[in-house]
Scaffold this active site. Sequence first.
Site, PDB file in Angstrom:
ATOM      1  N   SER A   1       0.808  -1.224   0.000  1.00 51.58           N
ATOM      2  CA  SER A   1       0.000   0.000   0.000  1.00 51.58           C
ATOM      3  C   SER A   1       0.840   1.272   0.000  1.00 51.58           C
ATOM      4  O   SER A   1       0.495   2.261  -0.660  1.00 51.58           O
ATOM      5  CB  SER A   1      -0.943   0.003   1.207  1.00 51.58           C
ATOM      6  OG  SER A   1      -0.214  -0.076   2.421  1.00 51.58           O
TER       7      SER A   1
ATOM      8  N   LYS B   1      -4.870   1.760  12.033  1.00 55.23           N
ATOM      9  CA  LYS B   1      -4.121   0.545  12.327  1.00 55.23           C
ATOM     10  C   LYS B   1      -3.383   0.741  13.641  1.00 55.23           C
ATOM     11  O   LYS B   1      -2.662   1.724  13.812  1.00 55.23           O
ATOM     12  CB  LYS B   1      -3.136   0.240  11.195  1.00 55.23           C
ATOM     13  CG  LYS B   1      -2.404  -1.094  11.339  1.00 55.23           C
ATOM     14  CD  LYS B   1      -1.545  -1.377  10.116  1.00 55.23           C
ATOM     15  CE  LYS B   1      -0.861  -2.749  10.246  1.00 55.23           C
ATOM     16  NZ  LYS B   1      -0.044  -3.080   9.058  1.00 55.23           N
TER      17      LYS B   1
ATOM     18  N   GLU C   1      -4.775  32.272  12.886  1.00 59.31           N
ATOM     19  CA  GLU C   1      -4.445  32.713  11.535  1.00 59.31           C
ATOM     20  C   GLU C   1      -3.604  31.657  10.824  1.00 59.31           C
ATOM     21  O   GLU C   1      -2.508  31.311  11.263  1.00 59.31           O
ATOM     22  CB  GLU C   1      -3.680  34.036  11.591  1.00 59.31           C
ATOM     23  CG  GLU C   1      -3.389  34.611  10.206  1.00 59.31           C
ATOM     24  CD  GLU C   1      -2.634  35.927  10.274  1.00 59.31           C
ATOM     25  OE1 GLU C   1      -2.181  36.396   9.216  1.00 59.31           O
ATOM     26  OE2 GLU C   1      -2.478  36.469  11.390  1.00 59.31           O
TER      27      GLU C   1
END
Length: 386
Positions: free
Chosen positions: A108, A212, A339
């Site tokens: 992955s 996970k 900000e």
Amino acid sequence: MKKWTSRSLKTLLVAGLAVTALLPNLYLSPASAAETVTGTVTATEVVKKLPKVQVIATGGTLAGQSTDETSFQTYRAGSLPIADLVASLPNKDQIADVSTYQFGNSGSSAYTIEQLYDLSLKVDEALKTQDGVVVTTGTDTMEEIAYFLDLTVRSPKPVVVTGSMRPWTVIGTDAPANLYNAIKLAASGKTKYFGTVVMLNDEFHAAREVTKTNSYRTDTFVTPEIGALGYIDEKTIRVYRAPFRALKSAADWATPFDLSKISKKDLAKVEIAYSYQDAGAGAISGFVANGAKGIVTAGTGAGGISKAMTEERKAAIEKGVVFVTTTRTGSGSNYSSGEGIIAGDNLNAAHARILLLLCLSFSKDFDTVKNWFTTVGYGQIELPVK
């Protein structure tokens, strides 16, 4: 005449028992069941009424080839073709009409955001003709892949991401059961309008919240504090809660992140800076120098970062870099804003990065991005006024 009648009755009885034995294996919708009584539907026509589910494979441990049958951690991920794995599943023809597509075959973490862009478009393409899609991935970055799909897939049909912690070829592997149950969940239609869900270990979780938690255990995927959406117990699928998106109307369900409206070059570069005792400014300055348009900070406690990181963050904000604050603790909400700074709510750093990346890919306006974090990225449940 009596002899002939007795033999005929025996023949009819045997035939009747054979037909009865086949009935539990046939999927009958209420309409097709009624038609069968009139004798107008054949077995072949009944099978065609099974939900259509396509398995789109990207590889991972689920498609891993181990050194031998007891090599739980010594294997080559992304080795076996998905067509062969699906073909070997028993009784799948009882739950869905299953097809496959080999998108890729890698771990992955090997996939780029640009490839996830292609994967999302492929899922939507498949859902034009399918009732649901299962995406197989490696587990290392599964939660990020799932959340990317959750935020970008336009169809409300079920999308189920699954994988395994043990390769397909070892004893006690969780791979076939996870793949079978993912197909079953997608075919059931019970997660329609849920967005993308992650299903392993007989549990399914919202992509926004799941993470996970262990490097080896098969029960590694959990949703901290909140818990799973539901469970799969053989033929029974129980849904105990729903993600906030499921409560939205069909008209308001889709996110603003329609990938067909942008190109891959529009995908923003977003990084994660991890804070720790006396953390230096180098991570933030380095990311900015390398072109990051947004940075997620994984802060200590409620999201705090070191003095050096704080000063460098101020300098980066002056250059137009957008920051999102999250906690490194593993769970809990974050409310820090200011900000150039957006509160990450209870998103972990990995999820917040995916959301910020997509926000900045579609808008450079800070107020718009901040609004998306409190709407699209929202995780709380709000019931309509009654």
